[in-house]
Design an enzyme around this catalytic site. Structure first.
Site, PDB file in Angstrom:
ATOM      1  N   MET A  20       0.815  -1.113   0.022  1.00 51.48           N
ATOM      2  CA  MET A  20      -0.185  -0.083  -0.045  1.00 51.48           C
ATOM      3  C   MET A  20       0.952   1.249   0.044  1.00 51.48           C
ATOM      4  SD  MET A  20      -2.803   1.199   2.943  1.00 51.48           S
ATOM      5  CE  MET A  20      -1.509   1.492   4.344  1.00 51.48           C
ATOM      6  N   ASN A  21       0.460   2.214  -0.859  1.00 53.93           N
ATOM      7  CA  ASN A  21       1.076   3.529  -0.596  1.00 53.93           C
ATOM      8  C   ASN A  21      -0.049   4.589  -0.520  1.00 53.93           C
ATOM      9  OD1 ASN A  21       1.765   2.741  -3.623  1.00 53.93           O
ATOM     10  ND2 ASN A  21       1.972   5.046  -3.715  1.00 53.93           N
ATOM     11  N   ASP A  22      -0.086   5.754  -1.273  1.00 51.36           N
ATOM     12  CA  ASP A  22      -0.993   6.931  -0.752  1.00 51.36           C
ATOM     13  C   ASP A  22      -2.430   6.472  -0.534  1.00 51.36           C
ATOM     14  OD1 ASP A  22       1.522   7.573  -2.307  1.00 51.36           O
ATOM     15  OD2 ASP A  22       0.222   8.617  -3.798  1.00 51.36           O
ATOM     16  N   GLN A  38      -3.377   3.262  -2.911  1.00 48.42           N
ATOM     17  CA  GLN A  38      -2.627   2.743  -3.921  1.00 48.42           C
ATOM     18  C   GLN A  38      -2.155   1.302  -3.369  1.00 48.42           C
ATOM     19  OE1 GLN A  38      -0.831   4.386  -7.094  1.00 48.42           O
ATOM     20  NE2 GLN A  38      -3.029   4.685  -6.712  1.00 48.42           N
ATOM     21  N   SER A  79      -2.657   7.818  -8.008  1.00 53.97           N
ATOM     22  CA  SER A  79      -3.367   8.250  -7.005  1.00 53.97           C
ATOM     23  C   SER A  79      -4.489   9.365  -7.542  1.00 53.97           C
ATOM     24  CB  SER A  79      -2.322   9.303  -6.291  1.00 53.97           C
ATOM     25  OG  SER A  79      -1.808   8.308  -5.219  1.00 53.97           O
ATOM     26  N   ARG A 140       0.069  14.396 -12.788  1.00 53.96           N
ATOM     27  CA  ARG A 140      -0.946  13.128 -11.809  1.00 53.96           C
ATOM     28  C   ARG A 140      -1.499  13.603 -10.698  1.00 53.96           C
ATOM     29  NH1 ARG A 140       4.519  11.051 -11.679  1.00 53.96           N
ATOM     30  NH2 ARG A 140       5.382  11.319  -9.621  1.00 53.96           N
ATOM     31  N   ASP A 141      -2.293  12.759 -10.169  1.00 53.15           N
ATOM     32  CA  ASP A 141      -2.777  13.033  -8.541  1.00 53.15           C
ATOM     33  C   ASP A 141      -3.886  13.858  -8.604  1.00 53.15           C
ATOM     34  OD1 ASP A 141      -0.818  10.926  -8.282  1.00 53.15           O
ATOM     35  OD2 ASP A 141       0.540  12.471  -7.454  1.00 53.15           O
ATOM     36  N   GLU A 192       3.805  15.978  -6.219  1.00 54.27           N
ATOM     37  CA  GLU A 192       2.928  15.396  -6.131  1.00 54.27           C
ATOM     38  C   GLU A 192       1.581  15.367  -5.251  1.00 54.27           C
ATOM     39  OE1 GLU A 192       5.596  11.243  -7.043  1.00 54.27           O
ATOM     40  OE2 GLU A 192       5.142  11.856  -5.209  1.00 54.27           O
ATOM     41  N   TRP A 278       9.418   6.847   0.600  1.00 52.00           N
ATOM     42  CA  TRP A 278      10.069   6.119  -0.855  1.00 52.00           C
ATOM     43  C   TRP A 278      11.516   5.763  -0.396  1.00 52.00           C
ATOM     44  CZ3 TRP A 278       6.972   3.702  -3.426  1.00 52.00           C
ATOM     45  CH2 TRP A 278       5.798   4.109  -3.877  1.00 52.00           C
TER      46      TRP A 278
HETATM   47  C1  FRU Z   1       3.362   9.432  -4.435  1.00 52.87           C
HETATM   48  C2  FRU Z   1       2.927   8.794  -5.848  1.00 52.87           C
HETATM   49  C3  FRU Z   1       1.988   9.460  -6.778  1.00 52.87           C
HETATM   50  C4  FRU Z   1       1.537   8.502  -7.648  1.00 52.87           C
HETATM   51  C5  FRU Z   1       1.504   7.222  -6.825  1.00 52.87           C
HETATM   52  C6  FRU Z   1       2.118   5.747  -7.660  1.00 52.87           C
HETATM   53  O1  FRU Z   1       3.528   8.403  -3.451  1.00 52.87           O
HETATM   54  O2  FRU Z   1       4.297   8.736  -6.454  1.00 52.87           O
HETATM   55  O3  FRU Z   1       2.420  10.724  -7.231  1.00 52.87           O
HETATM   56  O4  FRU Z   1       0.111   8.746  -8.246  1.00 52.87           O
HETATM   57  O5  FRU Z   1       2.519   7.356  -5.692  1.00 52.87           O
HETATM   58  O6  FRU Z   1       1.753   4.693  -6.752  1.00 52.87           O
END
Ligand code: FRU
Length: 474
Positions: A20-22, A38, A79, A140-141, A192, A278
């Protein structure tokens, strides 16, 4: 797989399995907080990005739901955000949940999908992408909100080293409004996960813009900077900045954004971030899952004596869950304060008030019998609050984890009230209601079972109202 692992948090959100991330698509709808994220459902490292999904009625107890969005011919699902389309501006249906995400294929483009069944299933819009790529690699995002004064939607989008604002009447056609970021803020990494939202201070509306950057955080790797200013429906105009401001000076709070559609009767601005970095996120010592979210937090504007800050503090729901019979000590009499197994096995919150009374350097630490510890050090002359996790436990999984002292700025005050939320693998420290925050993960090989103060033999300093609560959880 086994769900239980040494470093599986007890009161923080984690995916049952996988990476899992964002946090993504956070929206409140029909009595439920939705949290998408994510997610790699096939393994515990970044890749194959999907949107995982969970719902909660209180942001504390979460129910896992099936994956909401899977990659398609436009790419992986990066994201983004969600809104409730109350007036059916898009024509998908009244009250549809509409989500915005980055399709990450050859190029990054913005796509949408909608749900007519409380977010249980999503239909991708047939004419995606809704915003093609104009020739910008990092594009993005999308974070969308309804701007009521002008009856229109606004999207904030991360566009390399700036944030671009777009507008739409129907969520499908988007037009560029303005761009923000030149000659202001930290630019040592990619911009981001933006979020633009209003907060009230002293009866007046101020607009806050969050921009996550990676790398280039104040303590290495990623962090979330913010700007405070005004927004007129077209342009964001920041107030002059003394220096870049960071929502959290710890190393492990990234890509956080706020919930949309919180009822006016509630009125809070609610936030959650990814509790990792990260720099080492893919190699932290967990097995079947990787990463937790921070506690959900309420944001507010505050004045720290020098300038305005965005303060953040765990939502009251997390507090409501506390065990009703805390251990309380009016005054610290010993330098050490024991933390019983019942507490460290279940997660706890510790709080106390320090009045330095002339002493400028003092610290306290969480420690165990193996000599592992996290030190929290105050220096009111240097005006710093420093976290040292170099001896906190496992750290050889990355040469980037233990190294630097993790510094936050601190203003001189007569007293500091500390709230510290401690889970199996994290500490979230809030000073004076969240004016200064440090979130840091750590992997002790035996739980910390002691809080130890080092007051440099000074007797004038006082540590009062020490409380220790258990945190209830699933
Ligand atoms: C931030 C990011 C976002 C991107 C996502 C990809 O942590 O790099 O910019 O959409 O993670 O997993």
């Amino acid at each position: 797989y086994t769900y239980d692992e040494t470093y599986r948090p007890v009161f923080h959100f984690t995916p049952p399995y996988g990476w899992m991330n964002d946090p993504n698509g956070m929206v409140y709808h029909n009595g439920q907080y939705h949290l998408f994220y994510q997610h790699n459902p096939y393994g515990a490292r970044w890749g194959n990005m999907h949107w995982g999904h969970a719902v909660s009625e209180d942001m504390v107890h979460w129910k896992h739901l099936p994956v909401a969005l899977a990659p398609d011919e436009l790419g992986a699902i990066f994201s983004g955000s969600a809104v409730v389309d109350k007036y059916n501006t898009a024509g998908f249906g009244e009250g549809a949940i509409v989500v915005f995400y980055t399709s990450a294929g050859q190029q990054q483009t913005q796509s949408i999908a909608y749900s007519l069944d409380n977010g249980r299933t999503f239909t991708k819009y047939a004419h995606n992408p809704v915003i093609p790529n104009p020739g910008i690699e990092d594009f993005r995002d999308p974070k969308v909100f309804w701007y009521a004064p002008q009856n229109k939607w606004i999207m904030s989008l991360a566009t390399s080293q700036s944030i671009t604002f777009y507008t739409s009447k129907n969520l499908k056609q988007w037009e560029k409004l303005s761009e923000f970021g030149e000659n202001i803020g930290a630019h040592t990494g990619v911009w981001e996960c933006p979020d633009l939202f209003p907060l009230i201070y002293d009866g007046k509306v101020k607009w806050v813009l969050f921009v996550s950057i990676n790398p280039g955080g104040p303590n290495g790797g990623n962090a979330t900077q913010y700007f405070i200013g005004d927004f007129d429906g077209t342009t964001f105009t920041p107030d002059p900045l003394p220096y870049p401001l960071w929502l959290d000076y710890g190393r492990d709070n990234y890509a956080g954004v706020t919930w949309s559609n919180i009822p006016e009767s509630d009125g809070r601005r609610l936030f959650l971030g990814w509790m990792n970095n990260w720099d080492y996120g893919n190699v932290v010592p967990t097995r079947n899952f990787r990463s937790a979210m921070t506690l959900p937090r309420e944001l507010r504007l505050a004045h720290n004596g020098l300038h305005m800050v965005v303060a953040s503090f765990p939502v009251k729901e997390v507090g409501d869950e506390k065990d009703g019979t805390p251990i309380i000590m009016d005054k610290l009499t010993e330098e050490t304060f024991p933390i019983g197994a019942d507490y460290y096995n279940n997660g706890y919150v510790l709080s106390f008030t320090i009045k330095p009374n002339g002493l400028s350097i003092f610290d306290f630490a969480l420690q165990n019998s193996k000599g592992e510890k996290i030190i929290f050090a105050f220096d009111t002359n240097q005006k710093t609050f420093v976290v040292d996790r170099s001896q906190s436990g496992l750290s050889d999984f990355s040469n980037n984890f233990a190294k630097p002292l993790i510094k936050a700025p601190l203003t001189k005050k007569d007293s500091y009230t500390i709230h510290m939320w401690v889970d199996k693998a994290s500490t979230e420290v809030f000073i004076n209601g969240g004016e200064v925050v440090q979130t840091n993960i750590a992997f002790p090989t035996e739980p910390y079972n002691q809080l130890k103060f080092d007051l440099r033999g000074n007797t004038a300093i006082s540590v009062d109202n020490i409380t220790l609560y258990k945190v209830k959880h699933n």
